[in-house]
Design an enzyme around this catalytic site. Structure first.
Site, short mmCIF file in Angstrom:
data_model
loop_
_atom_site.label_atom_id
_atom_site.label_comp_id
_atom_site.label_asym_id
_atom_site.label_seq_id
_atom_site.Cartn_x
_atom_site.Cartn_y
_atom_site.Cartn_z
CG ASP A 1 -2.00 1.00 1.18
OD1 ASP A 1 -3.17 0.60 1.11
OD2 ASP A 1 -1.69 2.22 1.19
CG ASN B 1 -11.81 -0.16 3.79
OD1 ASN B 1 -12.13 -0.65 4.88
ND2 ASN B 1 -10.67 0.46 3.62
CB VAL C 1 -8.73 2.48 -4.87
CG1 VAL C 1 -8.43 1.92 -6.26
CG2 VAL C 1 -7.68 3.52 -4.47
CG HIS D 1 -8.46 -2.62 -2.67
ND1 HIS D 1 -9.31 -1.78 -3.37
CD2 HIS D 1 -8.26 -2.02 -1.46
CE1 HIS D 1 -9.58 -0.73 -2.63
NE2 HIS D 1 -8.97 -0.85 -1.46
CG HIS E 1 -6.92 -2.79 3.09
ND1 HIS E 1 -6.18 -1.63 2.99
CD2 HIS E 1 -8.08 -2.54 2.43
CE1 HIS E 1 -6.87 -0.72 2.32
NE2 HIS E 1 -8.03 -1.24 1.97
P1 DGP Z 1 -9.46 1.75 0.27
O1 DGP Z 1 -9.66 2.87 1.26
O2 DGP Z 1 -9.92 0.43 0.84
O3 DGP Z 1 -10.06 2.05 -1.09
O4 DGP Z 1 -7.90 1.61 0.11
C1 DGP Z 1 -7.18 2.10 -0.97
C2 DGP Z 1 -5.74 1.95 -0.62
O5 DGP Z 1 -4.98 2.09 -1.81
C3 DGP Z 1 -5.22 3.02 0.35
O6 DGP Z 1 -4.81 2.38 1.57
C4 DGP Z 1 -4.04 3.65 -0.35
C5 DGP Z 1 -3.78 2.72 -1.51
N1 DGP Z 1 -3.35 3.39 -2.72
C6 DGP Z 1 -3.96 4.44 -3.34
N2 DGP Z 1 -3.30 4.78 -4.45
C7 DGP Z 1 -2.25 3.91 -4.55
C8 DGP Z 1 -1.20 3.76 -5.51
O7 DGP Z 1 -1.08 4.47 -6.50
N3 DGP Z 1 -0.30 2.77 -5.24
C9 DGP Z 1 -0.40 1.93 -4.14
N4 DGP Z 1 0.55 1.00 -3.99
N5 DGP Z 1 -1.38 2.06 -3.24
C10 DGP Z 1 -2.29 3.04 -3.45
#
Ligand code: DGP
Length: 135
Positions: A30, A86, A95, A99, A101
């Site tokens: 993340d 989430n 996003v 996905h 976590h």
């Molecule tokens: P959620 O809140 O469940 O939609 O989590 C989205 C997660 O994605 C958040 O913890 C940060 C991560 N994230 C957002 N943009 C990027 C990215 O460009 N690269 C990576 N590796 N993680 C990202």
């Protein structure tokens, strides 16, 4: 999906620290970790949310198996980890590409609370010392 960050990571057009991939999912660190270990397990297929996974689809079970393997590889399977989705804005989803976590290690929220309490105690002590020295 052209403007989906996770689709771009999966396609390799955006960088990410990948830790696992197979024909169904990709897992990577993340970008805004909430703990020392924070890895996302992401299906290759663009599915917006958990609600959009058809009933009986084996994808979620596969994501859980991959999370379990990642926890083993990261050395936290026994000490413990969290595995969660989430779902939609009210559930904290930012996003909109499905996905899960995998989170383990220090909980930064709890760490900040402890630091706050420690600072309050120190501040109290300093304040009482200053009061004692007043004539
Ligand atoms: P959620 O809140 O469940 O939609 O989590 C989205 C997660 O994605 C958040 O913890 C940060 C991560 N994230 C957002 N943009 C990027 C990215 O460009 N690269 C990576 N590796 N993680 C990202």
């Amino acid at each position: 999906m052209n403007d989906c960050i996770f689709c771009k990571i999966i396609a390799g057009t955006l960088p990410a620290r990948k830790v696992y991939e197979d024909d169904q999912v990709v897992a990577f660190w993340d970008a805004r970790p909430a703990a020392p270990i924070h890895i996302l397990v992401v299906p290759r297929q663009h599915i917006p949310t958990l609600n959009d996974v058809p009933e009986g689809d084996p994808l979620i079970a596969h994501m859980a198996e991959v999370a379990r393997k990642i926890a083993r590889d990261q050395g936290v399977a026994e000490s413990g980890y969290r595995f969660f989705f989430n779902v939609n804005r009210g559930g904290g989803q930012v996003v909109f590409h499905l996905h899960a976590h995998v989170v383990a290690g220090w909980n930064l929220g709890v760490l900040f609370i402890h630091m706050g309490v420690a600072l309050a105690i120190i501040w109290n002590r300093v304040a009482s010392l200053v009061r004692l020295r007043r004539p």
